[in-house]
Design a protein around this motif. Structure first.
Motif, PDB file in Angstrom:
ATOM      1  N   THR A 158       0.825  -1.208   0.000  1.00  0.00           N
ATOM      2  CA  THR A 158       0.000   0.000   0.000  1.00  0.00           C
ATOM      3  C   THR A 158       0.857   1.255   0.000  1.00  0.00           C
ATOM      4  N   LEU A 159       1.868   1.268   0.869  1.00  0.00           N
ATOM      5  CA  LEU A 159       2.722   2.445   1.007  1.00  0.00           C
ATOM      6  C   LEU A 159       3.613   2.656  -0.207  1.00  0.00           C
ATOM      7  N   GLU A 160       4.232   1.582  -0.689  1.00  0.00           N
ATOM      8  CA  GLU A 160       5.219   1.712  -1.765  1.00  0.00           C
ATOM      9  C   GLU A 160       4.602   1.610  -3.158  1.00  0.00           C
ATOM     10  N   GLY A 161       3.499   0.867  -3.267  1.00  0.00           N
ATOM     11  CA  GLY A 161       2.915   0.627  -4.576  1.00  0.00           C
ATOM     12  C   GLY A 161       1.640   1.402  -4.836  1.00  0.00           C
ATOM     13  N   ALA A 162       0.591   1.110  -4.056  1.00  0.00           N
ATOM     14  CA  ALA A 162      -0.730   1.683  -4.331  1.00  0.00           C
ATOM     15  C   ALA A 162      -0.751   3.205  -4.233  1.00  0.00           C
ATOM     16  N   LEU A 163      -0.252   3.763  -3.139  1.00  0.00           N
ATOM     17  CA  LEU A 163      -0.333   5.214  -2.944  1.00  0.00           C
ATOM     18  C   LEU A 163       0.459   6.002  -3.994  1.00  0.00           C
ATOM     19  N   PRO A 164       1.715   5.642  -4.298  1.00  0.00           N
ATOM     20  CA  PRO A 164       2.425   6.385  -5.354  1.00  0.00           C
ATOM     21  C   PRO A 164       1.768   6.267  -6.722  1.00  0.00           C
ATOM     22  N   LEU A 165       1.252   5.069  -7.046  1.00  0.00           N
ATOM     23  CA  LEU A 165       0.615   4.885  -8.351  1.00  0.00           C
ATOM     24  C   LEU A 165      -0.674   5.699  -8.455  1.00  0.00           C
ATOM     25  N   PHE A 178     -13.693  -0.173  -1.868  1.00  0.00           N
ATOM     26  CA  PHE A 178     -13.571  -0.593  -0.469  1.00  0.00           C
ATOM     27  C   PHE A 178     -12.228  -1.238  -0.177  1.00  0.00           C
ATOM     28  N   LEU A 179     -11.713  -2.040  -1.092  1.00  0.00           N
ATOM     29  CA  LEU A 179     -10.452  -2.741  -0.852  1.00  0.00           C
ATOM     30  C   LEU A 179      -9.307  -1.755  -0.632  1.00  0.00           C
ATOM     31  N   PHE A 180      -9.272  -0.698  -1.448  1.00  0.00           N
ATOM     32  CA  PHE A 180      -8.240   0.322  -1.276  1.00  0.00           C
ATOM     33  C   PHE A 180      -8.410   1.018   0.074  1.00  0.00           C
ATOM     34  N   GLU A 181      -9.628   1.327   0.429  1.00  0.00           N
ATOM     35  CA  GLU A 181      -9.888   1.981   1.716  1.00  0.00           C
ATOM     36  C   GLU A 181      -9.470   1.085   2.868  1.00  0.00           C
ATOM     37  N   TRP A 182      -9.741  -0.220   2.759  1.00  0.00           N
ATOM     38  CA  TRP A 182      -9.334  -1.172   3.795  1.00  0.00           C
ATOM     39  C   TRP A 182      -7.810  -1.220   3.922  1.00  0.00           C
ATOM     40  N   LYS A 183      -7.104  -1.259   2.779  1.00  0.00           N
ATOM     41  CA  LYS A 183      -5.653  -1.337   2.811  1.00  0.00           C
ATOM     42  C   LYS A 183      -5.049  -0.068   3.416  1.00  0.00           C
ATOM     43  N   VAL A 184      -5.619   1.085   3.093  1.00  0.00           N
ATOM     44  CA  VAL A 184      -5.119   2.342   3.668  1.00  0.00           C
ATOM     45  C   VAL A 184      -5.383   2.373   5.167  1.00  0.00           C
ATOM     46  N   PHE A 185      -6.566   1.929   5.578  1.00  0.00           N
ATOM     47  CA  PHE A 185      -6.884   1.870   7.007  1.00  0.00           C
ATOM     48  C   PHE A 185      -5.898   0.958   7.738  1.00  0.00           C
ATOM     49  N   LEU A 186      -5.611  -0.200   7.156  1.00  0.00           N
ATOM     50  CA  LEU A 186      -4.679  -1.137   7.776  1.00  0.00           C
ATOM     51  C   LEU A 186      -3.276  -0.538   7.841  1.00  0.00           C
TER      52      LEU A 186
END
Length: 287
Positions: A158-165, A178-186
Motif C-alpha cells: 500500500t505504502l510503496e505501490g498503491a499510494l504512489p501509483l 472498499f479494498l483500497f480503503e481497507w488497505k489504507v486503514f490497515l
C-alpha cells in the motif's frame, strides 16, 4: 548513525533504483524484475527494480499445478540459510520505516506476555494468507490464483505501490473502492502502532519474517555468544525490544544491539567464511 542504519538505507535505495517511476507513475518492467530481493519490497512500487519474495511465492503457488516453485523456494532457502532473520534487521525497507516511526517521542509498549502471544500471529498469516488461500481457495475470474497477503494485508504494498501509483495516475482514482480503503486503514493502523510498539508489523504480522525465523538457529551469519565469557546475566534478553527468550531464537532479528549492553564482551557477529569452515570441519569429524 550506526553501520546497520547505513545498510538499511542502502538496501532500500538499491531495491528502488527506478526513481523516475515515482514521477511518471510507471512500474519498472526490465529484465532484472524477475530477481527477488531478500526483504519485503512491493513489486508494484514504481521504484522497484526487482521482485518481492512473498509476492513471488504466492504467484508460484498459484501455478503449482503446472510447475513446482523451485526458484522462489531456493531463493528463500538461500537467504534463510545465509542470514536468518538478519534480513529483517538489515535488508528490509519496511523494517527501517517501523524503526524510524518508533523514534517519535511517545509512551512505549514494552514486551510482555501479551506481545509474546501475539507474535504467533505472523505464522498464522503465513499459513492462511500466503500458503493456503493462494494454493487452494482464491481464484479470480480467469481462474488465476489471487495473492491473498498482497491483496488484503501487505502494508508495504500500500505504502510503496498503491499510494504512489494512485498519486501519479489520475485514471486510477476512479477505480478505487472498499479494498483500497481497507488497505489504507490497515496501513495507518500499523503506522500508528509502530510509533508505540517496536516493529509492530514485523513482530505480529509479517509472514516473511516468519519464514526466515525458521532458519535462525542454523543460519551461517549472525550473532554468536562466547560461552567462556557469558555469565548468564540475561542483560541481552532483558534489553531487547523484541519478544526474544534468548539470542538467535525465532524472534531475534540479529540487529546486534544486545552487544552494547553486554559487559562481558560475550556477544559478537561471526563471519560467513569462518562459520562455513567450522561447520565443515564439524561435519568431517562426525563422519
Amino acid at each position: 548513525m550506526d553501520k546497520r542504519r547505513y545498510v538499511q538505507l542502502l538496501s532500500a535505495l538499491l531495491y528502488n533504483l527506478n526513481l523516475t517511476g515515482f514521477a511518471n507513475g510507471r512500474i519498472y518492467q526490465g529484465n532484472i524484475k524477475g530477481i527477488c530481493v531478500p526483504g519485503l519490497n512491493c513489486y508494484s512500487c514504481p521504484g522497484a527494480v526487482a521482485a518481492c519474495p512473498l509476492g513471488s511465492l504466492q504467484a508460484a503457488l498459484g501455478g503449482v499445478q503446472y510447475k513446482m516453485p523451485f526458484y522462489i523456494a531456493g531463493v528463500l532457502l538461500l537467504f534463510g540459510v545465509l542470514f536468518g532473520r538478519g534480513v529483517c534487521a538489515f535488508l528490509c525497507p519496511f523494517g527501517l520505516i517501523q524503526e524510524l516511526l518508533y523514534k517519535i517521542p511517545s509512551p512505549k509498549l514494552r514486551k510482555n506476555r501479551f506481545t509474546r502471544m501475539a507474535s504467533v500471529g505472523k505464522y498464522i498469516v503465513l499459513i492462511v494468507f500466503v500458503l493456503v488461500m493462494p494454493l487452494l481457495f482464491l481464484l479470480d475470474e480467469n481462474g488465476v490464483s489471487v495473492p491473498a497477503f498482497c491483496k488484503y494485508i501487505c502494508p508495504a504494498g500500500t505504502l510503496e505501490g498503491a499510494l504512489p501509483l494512485v498519486a501519479a495516475n489520475e485514471n486510477l482514482r476512479s477505480l478505487l473502492g472498499f479494498l483500497f480503503e481497507w488497505k489504507v486503514f490497515l496501513l495507518l493502523t500499523i503506522i500508528l502502532a509502530s510509533i508505540f510498539i517496536f516493529r509492530a508489523f514485523c513482530r505480529f504480522l509479517c509472514p516473511l519474517g516468519a519464514i526466515y525465523s525458521l532458519f535462525n538457529k542454523y543460519a551461517f551469519w549472525g550473532i554468536k555468544i562466547n560461552e567462556r565469557n557469558c555469565v548468564g546475566c540475561n542483560a541481552c534478553v532483558i534489553s531487547c525490544k523484541l519478544d526474544t527468550h534468548r539470542i538467535n531464537d525465532r524472534e531475534c532479528v540479529r540487529c546486534g544491539e544486545c552487544s552494547s549492553v553486554c559487559g562481558h564482551r560475550a556477544i559478537y557477529y561471526n563471519r560467513l567464511k569462518r562459520e562455513f569452515i567450522l561447520r565443515r570441519k564439524s561435519d568431517e569429524k562426525g563422519n
